[in-house]
Design a protein around this motif. Structure first.
Motif, mmCIF file in Angstrom:
data_model
loop_
_atom_site.group_PDB
_atom_site.id
_atom_site.type_symbol
_atom_site.label_atom_id
_atom_site.label_comp_id
_atom_site.label_asym_id
_atom_site.label_seq_id
_atom_site.Cartn_x
_atom_site.Cartn_y
_atom_site.Cartn_z
ATOM 1 N N ASN A 1 -22.309 -60.340 -7.127
ATOM 2 C CA ASN A 1 -21.705 -59.616 -8.239
ATOM 3 C C ASN A 1 -20.513 -58.771 -7.813
ATOM 4 N N GLU A 2 -20.518 -58.352 -6.543
ATOM 5 C CA GLU A 2 -19.452 -57.475 -6.061
ATOM 6 C C GLU A 2 -19.392 -57.582 -4.549
ATOM 7 N N TYR A 3 -18.387 -56.947 -3.951
ATOM 8 C CA TYR A 3 -18.097 -57.089 -2.526
ATOM 9 C C TYR A 3 -17.613 -55.752 -1.974
ATOM 10 N N ILE A 4 -18.198 -55.305 -0.856
ATOM 11 C CA ILE A 4 -17.799 -54.060 -0.191
ATOM 12 C C ILE A 4 -17.454 -54.391 1.262
ATOM 13 N N MET A 5 -16.395 -53.784 1.751
ATOM 14 C CA MET A 5 -16.016 -53.958 3.154
ATOM 15 C C MET A 5 -16.641 -52.865 4.019
ATOM 16 N N LYS A 6 -17.084 -53.241 5.215
ATOM 17 C CA LYS A 6 -17.526 -52.258 6.203
ATOM 18 C C LYS A 6 -16.296 -51.773 6.949
ATOM 19 N N PRO A 7 -16.235 -50.524 7.353
ATOM 20 C CA PRO A 7 -17.208 -49.470 7.050
ATOM 21 C C PRO A 7 -17.061 -49.006 5.598
#
Length: 121
Positions: free
Chosen positions: A99-105
């Protein structure tokens, strides 16, 4: 209270995510790889899944494909959380059912914003 399954082979990432998500009023479940995560989902389907891509045993993409085949597996909101930042990886994740995408950090503001976007907050 909503539940979030945090799936990452890094105990540090799981700990940071737990602190952020507990502050956002989630009950947290944890898994170290996709296979453990799939087993937890078969026991109790969470409301949300924060999912790493690169893990041993079963990676995030394979887990997501298996999750979406489960009875009720279309219900959890899945947010990929990974170092894979090229457009191709993001497109593959979304096509696979993320549903969504987050980059580390990541930090609290990013997690909170993405969880609001997918209707979890």
């Amino acid at each position: 209270m909503k539940t979030c399954l945090v799936v990452d082979d890094s105990s540090v990432i799981r700990k940071v995510a737990r602190r952020i998500l507990e502050d956002l009023s989630f009950t947290i479940l944890e898994a170290e790889d996709g296979q453990q995560a799939l087993e937890k989902c078969q026991e109790t389907m969470p409301d949300a899944i924060l999912l790493d891509w690169n893990m041993p045993v079963m990676d995030g993409l394979e887990f997501l494909a298996q999750l979406r085949k489960l009875d009720g597996g279309d219900t959890p909101k899945v947010v990929f959380c990974t170092t894979e930042n090229d457009v191709g990886h993001i497109a593959r994740a979304i096509r696979a059912g993320a549903n969504e995408y987050i980059m580390k950090p990541f930090d609290r503001e990013i997690v909170e914003a993405k969880f609001q976007e997918v209707g979890l907050l």
